[in-house]
Every structure is written in structure tokens, then in C-alpha cells.
Design a protein around this motif. Structure first.
Motif, PDB file in Angstrom:
ATOM      1  N   SER A   1      -6.935 -43.044 110.970  1.00  0.00           N
ATOM      2  CA  SER A   1      -8.280 -42.159 110.221  1.00  0.00           C
ATOM      3  C   SER A   1      -8.296 -40.812 110.526  1.00  0.00           C
ATOM      4  N   ALA A   2      -9.509 -39.993 109.799  1.00  0.00           N
ATOM      5  CA  ALA A   2      -9.558 -38.587 110.887  1.00  0.00           C
ATOM      6  C   ALA A   2     -10.299 -39.228 112.687  1.00  0.00           C
ATOM      7  N   ARG A   3      -9.814 -38.149 113.170  1.00  0.00           N
ATOM      8  CA  ARG A   3     -10.838 -37.889 114.530  1.00  0.00           C
ATOM      9  C   ARG A   3     -12.019 -38.856 114.171  1.00  0.00           C
ATOM     10  N   PRO A   4     -12.702 -39.187 115.518  1.00  0.00           N
ATOM     11  CA  PRO A   4     -11.518 -40.104 116.552  1.00  0.00           C
ATOM     12  C   PRO A   4     -10.621 -40.828 115.632  1.00  0.00           C
ATOM     13  N   GLY A   5     -10.122 -41.283 115.978  1.00  0.00           N
ATOM     14  CA  GLY A   5      -8.380 -41.782 115.391  1.00  0.00           C
ATOM     15  C   GLY A   5      -8.664 -43.275 115.400  1.00  0.00           C
ATOM     16  N   ARG A   6      -8.845 -43.826 114.327  1.00  0.00           N
ATOM     17  CA  ARG A   6      -8.829 -46.001 114.344  1.00  0.00           C
ATOM     18  C   ARG A   6      -8.197 -45.864 113.100  1.00  0.00           C
ATOM     19  N   ILE A   7      -7.326 -46.879 112.904  1.00  0.00           N
ATOM     20  CA  ILE A   7      -6.628 -47.578 112.756  1.00  0.00           C
ATOM     21  C   ILE A   7      -7.479 -48.368 111.423  1.00  0.00           C
ATOM     22  N   ILE A   8      -6.933 -47.911 110.227  1.00  0.00           N
ATOM     23  CA  ILE A   8      -7.981 -48.383 109.066  1.00  0.00           C
ATOM     24  C   ILE A   8      -7.320 -49.061 107.812  1.00  0.00           C
ATOM     25  N   ALA A   9      -5.535 -48.825 107.874  1.00  0.00           N
ATOM     26  CA  ALA A   9      -4.970 -49.338 106.759  1.00  0.00           C
ATOM     27  C   ALA A   9      -3.600 -50.399 107.250  1.00  0.00           C
ATOM     28  N   GLU A  10      -3.106 -51.444 106.780  1.00  0.00           N
ATOM     29  CA  GLU A  10      -1.649 -51.917 107.292  1.00  0.00           C
ATOM     30  C   GLU A  10      -0.830 -52.217 106.162  1.00  0.00           C
ATOM     31  N   HIS A  11       0.284 -51.601 106.514  1.00  0.00           N
ATOM     32  CA  HIS A  11       1.175 -51.760 105.293  1.00  0.00           C
ATOM     33  C   HIS A  11       2.539 -52.649 105.790  1.00  0.00           C
ATOM     34  N   ARG A  12       2.947 -53.594 105.240  1.00  0.00           N
ATOM     35  CA  ARG A  12       4.263 -53.888 105.796  1.00  0.00           C
ATOM     36  C   ARG A  12       5.438 -54.278 104.129  1.00  0.00           C
ATOM     37  N   PRO A  13       6.158 -52.743 104.692  1.00  0.00           N
ATOM     38  CA  PRO A  13       7.101 -52.329 103.415  1.00  0.00           C
ATOM     39  C   PRO A  13       7.986 -53.387 103.168  1.00  0.00           C
ATOM     40  N   PRO A  14       8.284 -53.759 102.015  1.00  0.00           N
ATOM     41  CA  PRO A  14       9.050 -54.813 101.423  1.00  0.00           C
ATOM     42  C   PRO A  14      10.365 -55.567 101.519  1.00  0.00           C
ATOM     43  N   PHE A  15      10.806 -54.612 102.180  1.00  0.00           N
ATOM     44  CA  PHE A  15      12.257 -54.532 102.158  1.00  0.00           C
ATOM     45  C   PHE A  15      12.576 -55.473 103.444  1.00  0.00           C
ATOM     46  N   PRO A  16      13.259 -56.260 103.329  1.00  0.00           N
ATOM     47  CA  PRO A  16      14.431 -57.053 104.338  1.00  0.00           C
ATOM     48  C   PRO A  16      15.466 -56.172 105.536  1.00  0.00           C
ATOM     49  N   ARG A  17      15.366 -56.262 106.094  1.00  0.00           N
ATOM     50  CA  ARG A  17      16.251 -55.230 107.260  1.00  0.00           C
ATOM     51  C   ARG A  17      17.609 -56.984 107.049  1.00  0.00           C
ATOM     52  N   PRO A  18      19.079 -56.036 107.404  1.00  0.00           N
ATOM     53  CA  PRO A  18      19.006 -54.689 107.952  1.00  0.00           C
ATOM     54  C   PRO A  18      19.143 -53.829 106.345  1.00  0.00           C
ATOM     55  N   ARG A  19      18.316 -52.923 106.641  1.00  0.00           N
ATOM     56  CA  ARG A  19      17.564 -51.288 104.946  1.00  0.00           C
ATOM     57  C   ARG A  19      18.452 -50.946 105.787  1.00  0.00           C
ATOM     58  N   SER A  20      18.463 -49.771 104.377  1.00  0.00           N
ATOM     59  CA  SER A  20      18.928 -48.556 103.990  1.00  0.00           C
ATOM     60  C   SER A  20      18.341 -47.833 103.815  1.00  0.00           C
ATOM     61  N   GLY A  21      19.149 -46.481 103.958  1.00  0.00           N
ATOM     62  CA  GLY A  21      17.925 -45.496 103.103  1.00  0.00           C
ATOM     63  C   GLY A  21      17.866 -45.405 101.707  1.00  0.00           C
TER      64      GLY A  21
END
Length: 255
Positions: free
Chosen positions: A209-229
Motif C-alpha cells: 500500500s501507500a505509506r505506511p506500507g502494508r501488504i494488500i494483495a498477493e498473486h502467484r504468477p501461473p507459470f511453472p519453473r523453470p521459466r523464461s522471459g
């Protein structure tokens, strides 16, 4: 078997700068857990406390309240890489990469061998005896990465390490970092302003979030490893980037 202990955990972490009427609440309260081997990216508006969090993790700042704990099994808990490289102009490239090993009093022959190994991996072997002034920005950042990884840290803390580089070089170093971290399986906490960078690199992307910083969301990119650009070209990438941007835009208005 239960879940492994987190490599890094923060609970009700806050940081305030100044006192009295002039005090600025920079961070928190913030809770964070990073698992062993995980690559976590933090994004958020300018001034939200991302760098403050990383400096507390590195032991460079004390929290005002709450706790941040790093669980390690060796004497090499963490290494930090800054946006401005943080390398020493008066030391050769090899001496810069060897610096952390010298502090650990690793014997010189072994330290040189480990430094040279990382210089080779980072494509800098021909510049071992050069001084940083002779290097491009991308090469200087490679030196900083080699120096951090040479001590084999259990936790890598990276504070916008590619922000000062042009887009093409940034892309190249993202690919190199992907390959390195997927090979070493170290734990990384990575701060960036770039949503693209966060999605390419991260197992998780946390939005502050804006200051004071708190974590407001979490996302897990749906790309398995090993991954590339190459994941940049997928519809899932575009969709997640748009979703994160909507979150960030709201916080940027408040910053």
C-alpha cells in the motif's frame, strides 16, 4: 511432514522515522513470510517503505516495533544488492567479488577461485583485473550480483537492482537472474517498480500500500519453473499485469 520453517518472517513490523510532530510512519504494521527457495517480489508506490523493509532484513535498520527473523543454518544469512551497484571503485573487479569472502576470512587462494568462478558465470572473466570505472552499467551490476552470490548467502535481498539500466539490458539481466536463481534455488526477496519484472521473476508478487506500507494483495504468477522471459507473450501475463496495475494505480493516488 509439515511445512518447512520460513526463511524470513516478519510480524507486526513497523518503522517510524523522526519523533513527535515530525514523525513519519514509513512501514507497517506488516506481516511477511518467505519460504526456503522462494523468489518473492515486492511492488508498491514510491515511498511506501519497500527499501525500508529490505534494509531491516539486511540488518541496516532497526524496526520501531514488531519482529523480523531470518532462519539460517550457516553463518551466511543474507547478502544485499542495491540499485546503485554498491561496488568499490578503488578495488579491481576480482577484489570486489572477493570482498565478502575476505570479510569471512576465507583463505585467499580459495576466495580467488570462488570469485573467478562467479566472474566466469557472469561473463566477466576478461575483466577480473579491471576497475569498475572501465565497465558499463550492466557489467557493474553483474559484479554486484557476483559479489553477493560468491558468499553463497541463504537469502538474497535485491533493491531494484536493474532500475538504472536501459530496457534491453534490464531484459538480459532478468534472464540471467532467472537462470541463476533457478539453478541455485536460493531464497530471494526482490523489490522492483516494474510489474513486468515482478511477474517474470517471482514465485509470488506482493503488492504494498501507500505509506505506511502494508501488504494488500498477493498473486502467484501461473507459470511453472523453470521459466523464461517468453512468458511475457502469453495472455496470462498480460492479464496479471493489468490486474496488478489496477491495484497499484489506486495506491499511487494515495501516496
Amino acid at each position: 511432514m509439515g511445512e518447512p520453517y520460513p526463511k524470513l518472517s516478519a510480524h507486526a513490523l513497523t518503522r517510524t522515522f523522526g519523533r513527535g510532530a515530525g514523525a513519519v510512519d514509513a512501514l507497517g504494521p506488516l506481516d511477511l513470510s518467505v519460504a526456503p527457495g522462494e523468489f518473492v517480489c515486492l511492488v508498491g508506490p514510491s515511498g511506501c517503505g519497500k527499501s525500508t523493509l529490505l534494509r531491516i532484513a539486511a540488518g541496516l535498520l532497526r524496526p520501531s516495533a514488531g519482529t523480523l527473523e531470518i532462519r539460517t543454518s550457516t553463518l551466511r544469512p543474507a547478502a544485499m544488492i542495491f540499485q546503485d551497484y554498491g561496488i568499490y571503485d578503488w578495488k579491481t573487479v576480482r577484489a570486489n567479488v572477493r570482498f565478502g569472502l575476505d570479510i569471512q576470512r576465507v583463505p585467499r587462494r580459495e576466495a580467488n577461485a570462488r570469485a573467478d568462478e562467479w566472474l566466469t558465470r557472469m561473463g566477466l572473466a576478461d575483466f577480473a583485473d579491471a576497475y569498475p570505472a572501465a565497465l558499463s552499467g550492466g557489467m557493474r551490476q553483474r559484479v554486484a550480483i557476483a559479489r553477493a552470490l560468491a558468499v553463497e548467502p541463504e537469502l538474497l535481498l535485491m533493491d531494484e537492482p536493474f532500475a538504472a539500466l536501459d530496457a534491453q539490458l534490464r531484459w538480459i539481466l532478468q534472464e540471467e537472474l532467472l537462470e541463476l536463481t533457478q539453478t541455485t534455488r536460493g531464497t530471494t526477496l526482490f523489490i522492483t517498480h516494474s510489474l513486468e519484472e515482478a511477474i517474470v521473476l517471482g514465485d509470488r508478487v506482493l503488492v504494498m500500500s501507500a505509506r505506511p506500507g502494508r501488504i494488500i494483495a498477493e498473486h502467484r504468477p501461473p507459470f511453472p519453473r523453470p521459466r523464461s522471459g517468453d512468458i511475457r507473450d502469453t495472455p496470462e501475463f498480460t492479464s496479471l499485469k493489468s490486474e496488478l496495475w489496477d491495484l497499484l494505480r489506486k495506491e499511487a493516488v494515495l501516496a
